[in-house]
Design a protein around this motif. Structure first.
Motif, mmCIF file in Angstrom:
data_model
loop_
_atom_site.group_PDB
_atom_site.id
_atom_site.type_symbol
_atom_site.label_atom_id
_atom_site.label_comp_id
_atom_site.label_asym_id
_atom_site.label_seq_id
_atom_site.Cartn_x
_atom_site.Cartn_y
_atom_site.Cartn_z
ATOM 1 N N ARG A 1 -3.879 -6.197 -4.493
ATOM 2 C CA ARG A 1 -4.615 -5.452 -3.862
ATOM 3 C C ARG A 1 -3.864 -5.844 -2.574
ATOM 4 O O ARG A 1 -3.145 -5.028 -1.830
ATOM 5 C CB ARG A 1 -5.736 -5.216 -3.501
ATOM 6 C CG ARG A 1 -6.843 -4.280 -4.346
ATOM 7 C CD ARG A 1 -7.815 -3.840 -4.363
ATOM 8 N NE ARG A 1 -8.506 -4.162 -4.990
ATOM 9 C CZ ARG A 1 -9.905 -4.817 -4.967
ATOM 10 N NH1 ARG A 1 -9.774 -5.380 -4.671
ATOM 11 N NH2 ARG A 1 -10.556 -5.126 -6.220
ATOM 12 N N LYS B 1 0.100 -5.692 -2.754
ATOM 13 C CA LYS B 1 0.537 -3.937 -2.280
ATOM 14 C C LYS B 1 0.374 -4.179 -0.898
ATOM 15 O O LYS B 1 1.318 -3.175 -0.503
ATOM 16 C CB LYS B 1 -0.175 -3.180 -4.039
ATOM 17 C CG LYS B 1 -0.602 -1.961 -3.373
ATOM 18 C CD LYS B 1 -1.258 -1.198 -4.596
ATOM 19 C CE LYS B 1 -0.623 0.752 -4.275
ATOM 20 N NZ LYS B 1 -1.074 0.880 -5.141
ATOM 21 N N ARG B 2 -0.960 -3.405 0.034
ATOM 22 C CA ARG B 2 -1.076 -3.897 0.856
ATOM 23 C C ARG B 2 0.285 -4.117 2.026
ATOM 24 O O ARG B 2 0.757 -3.059 2.814
ATOM 25 C CB ARG B 2 -2.418 -4.085 1.310
ATOM 26 C CG ARG B 2 -2.095 -3.785 2.863
ATOM 27 C CD ARG B 2 -2.361 -1.853 3.529
ATOM 28 N NE ARG B 2 -2.559 -1.917 4.572
ATOM 29 C CZ ARG B 2 -1.087 -1.497 5.786
ATOM 30 N NH1 ARG B 2 -0.868 -0.146 5.251
ATOM 31 N NH2 ARG B 2 -1.850 -0.860 6.818
ATOM 32 N N LYS B 3 0.353 -4.978 1.519
ATOM 33 C CA LYS B 3 1.644 -6.064 2.231
ATOM 34 C C LYS B 3 3.168 -4.954 2.273
ATOM 35 O O LYS B 3 4.154 -5.353 2.854
ATOM 36 C CB LYS B 3 1.656 -7.222 1.552
ATOM 37 C CG LYS B 3 2.512 -8.372 2.368
ATOM 38 C CD LYS B 3 3.335 -9.815 2.016
ATOM 39 C CE LYS B 3 4.300 -10.591 2.732
ATOM 40 N NZ LYS B 3 4.441 -11.801 1.747
ATOM 41 N N GLN C 1 3.454 -2.320 1.259
ATOM 42 C CA GLN C 1 3.028 -0.713 2.092
ATOM 43 C C GLN C 1 3.838 -0.932 3.471
ATOM 44 O O GLN C 1 3.974 -0.070 4.410
ATOM 45 C CB GLN C 1 2.013 0.484 1.877
ATOM 46 C CG GLN C 1 1.378 0.768 0.107
ATOM 47 C CD GLN C 1 0.080 1.034 0.479
ATOM 48 O OE1 GLN C 1 -0.823 0.452 1.504
ATOM 49 N NE2 GLN C 1 -0.345 1.652 -1.029
#
Length: 73
Positions: free
Chosen positions: A48, A51-53, A55
Motif C-alpha cells: 500500500r 502504491k502511494r509512493k 501516486q
C-alpha cells in the motif's frame, strides 16, 4: 497542449504543493526502507505504501509540468 501562463500566486501555490509532495515521497521511502528491514505484522502495509509512493511520483510530475514553461523565454 500548452499550459496557460500561471499567475505569481498560482506559481507559489504549485511550488508549495510540489515541496509537500516531495517531502511526503521522501518520508514514505524512508518508512518503506525501515519496514523492509523490520517486516510489519500487516502484510499489505508495504505494498500500500509503495502504491502511494508511485501516486505521489505521478503527482510530482504533473505539478512540475505545470510549473515548467512550454517555450524557452
Amino acid at each position: 497542449m500548452a499550459n496557460p501562463p500561471l499567475t505569481p500566486e498560482d506559481q507559489e501555490r504549485y511550488q508549495a504543493r510540489l515541496q509537500a509532495l516531495i517531502v511526503e515521497h521522501r518520508d514514505l521511502d524512508q518508512v518503506i526502507s525501515h519496514l523492509a528491514e523490520n517486516p510489519p505484522p500487516d502484510q499489505l502495509l508495504v505494498p500500500r505504501l509503495k502504491k502511494r509512493k508511485l501516486q505521489l511520483r505521478d503527482q510530482i510530475w504533473e505539478v512540475e509540468a505545470l510549473l515548467m514553461p512550454d517555450e524557452p523565454a
